[in-house]
Design an enzyme around this catalytic site. Structure first.
Site, short mmCIF file in Angstrom:
data_model
loop_
_atom_site.label_atom_id
_atom_site.label_comp_id
_atom_site.label_asym_id
_atom_site.label_seq_id
_atom_site.Cartn_x
_atom_site.Cartn_y
_atom_site.Cartn_z
N VAL A 157 68.18 -39.04 -33.34
CA VAL A 157 67.91 -38.31 -34.53
C VAL A 157 68.55 -36.64 -34.16
O VAL A 157 68.43 -35.75 -34.42
CB VAL A 157 66.32 -37.83 -34.02
CG1 VAL A 157 65.47 -39.21 -34.51
CG2 VAL A 157 66.32 -37.79 -32.13
N LYS A 186 67.25 -50.45 -21.57
CA LYS A 186 67.56 -48.99 -22.07
C LYS A 186 67.55 -48.47 -20.61
O LYS A 186 66.95 -47.98 -20.38
CB LYS A 186 67.00 -48.45 -23.74
CG LYS A 186 67.55 -47.00 -23.57
CD LYS A 186 66.70 -46.42 -24.34
CE LYS A 186 67.74 -44.99 -25.36
NZ LYS A 186 66.95 -44.16 -26.33
N CYS A 204 71.42 -46.24 -27.41
CA CYS A 204 71.21 -44.89 -27.76
C CYS A 204 71.73 -43.43 -27.14
O CYS A 204 72.22 -43.49 -26.48
CB CYS A 204 69.82 -44.50 -29.13
SG CYS A 204 69.55 -42.88 -29.88
N GLU A 241 68.91 -49.28 -32.86
CA GLU A 241 67.91 -49.74 -31.78
C GLU A 241 66.25 -50.07 -32.45
O GLU A 241 65.87 -49.40 -33.68
CB GLU A 241 67.96 -48.18 -31.30
CG GLU A 241 66.57 -47.81 -29.93
CD GLU A 241 66.41 -46.59 -29.43
OE1 GLU A 241 67.75 -45.82 -30.28
OE2 GLU A 241 66.24 -46.57 -28.12
C1 ACM Z 1 67.09 -42.10 -28.76
O1 ACM Z 1 68.20 -42.21 -27.57
N1 ACM Z 1 66.87 -43.08 -29.52
C2 ACM Z 1 68.14 -41.05 -29.57
#
Ligand code: ACM
Length: 269
Positions: free
Chosen positions: A169, A109, A142, A38
């Site tokens: 994370v 996203k 992510c 990402e």
């Molecule tokens: C994320 O969506 N970068 C944890």
């Protein structure tokens, strides 16, 4: 089909250097499909909207998408890569999809994580699948992983492998992807980044361990937590075609959608 990830540590704001590093890692590899992390070109820890405005690029005419098209052509590979996208006065945390023939599409996203909500507009497209030879792959980014609906929709649309660009994370995703793959009988490539980004009092450490997960929950390959690495596995895509667990159970056909209607309602309804 040879599919894999490119794991490295993008440097915040150093778009040219990040493109160069990705290209260095990709050049000379032998893969049909590669996934990059990402926001691989910009880094992750934004501290002001102006940084998002300055670093985001139009797709496909921006330099990062053009560089990805070059890498795809030179290495005869499909690439899915996370970038910051500018579209008019909107900014998206996006993944661009390119093939050896050129630009294919963009995924914006849908489920934004944490302070991404300060910087980016939520994705306004759908979860989409793309053809690669006789198969289809799907794209998500992510935090989409924590919503089982993301991979379910992509799998119901016919994806056999899910390309998952990530900047993880939290420590849960790699394990969760085993269940996500098992419940859809698909493969997944989670391309994570490494390193710590500390900027203006904010600091995040990314967990590496990029992972290729199999359709029966097996970890086909996992990278180290902190090294630059290209991981490629030969995936037998035909294994994701069969959704049958045994002579009585097909995990797609056995769904009882009449009992799932609550899933499509807002909490207030
Ligand atoms: C994320 O969506 N970068 C944890």
């Amino acid at each position: 089909m040879k599919a894999g990830f490119v794991q490295f540590e993008p440097l915040f704001g150093e778009v040219n250097k990040n493109i160069e590093r990705a290209e260095m890692l990709i050049d000379g590899t032998d893969a049909d499909l590669l996934v990059l992390p990402e926001l691989f070109n910009t880094g992750y820890v934004f501290t002001a909207k102006g940084e998002v405005v300055d670093l985001s690029e139009e797709v496909p005419k921006g330099k990062t998408t053009q560089a990805l098209c070059r890498m795809a052509k030179n290495n005869d590979v499909y690439i899915v890569a996370g970038i910051a996208e500018k579209s008019g006065d909107k900014y998206f945390n996006s993944a661009v999809i390119v093939s050896p023939q050129g630009y294919l599409g963009t995924y914006r996203k849908i489920h934004l994580f944490f302070e991404e909500k300060l910087w980016f507009n939520p994705g306004d497209g759908n979860f989409e699948v793309y053809d690669i030879g006789p198969y289809k792959f799907g794209v998500m980014i992510c935090f989409d992983w924590i919503f089982p609906e993301s991979m379910r929709v992509l799998s119901l649309k016919g994806a056999y492998v899910i390309c998952h660009s990530a900047n993880l994370v939290l420590p849960f995703c790699q394990d969760a992807m085993k269940t996500r793959c098992l419940e859809n009988r698909v493969f997944a490539i989670t391309a994570n980044r490494t390193g710590t980004e500390a900027r203006k009092g904010k600091s995040l450490t990314f967990t590496g361990k990029s992972q290729i997960t199999g359709h029966t929950a097996e970890v086909l390959y996992q990278a180290a937590p902190d090294t630059d690495e290209v991981g490629i596995v030969d995936i037998d895509m035909t294994r994701a075609e069969n959704k049958r667990l045994n002579e009585y159970n097909d995990i797609f056909e056995d769904r009882r959608t009449e009992f799932y209607k609550r899933l499509l309602q807002d909490l207030a309804e």
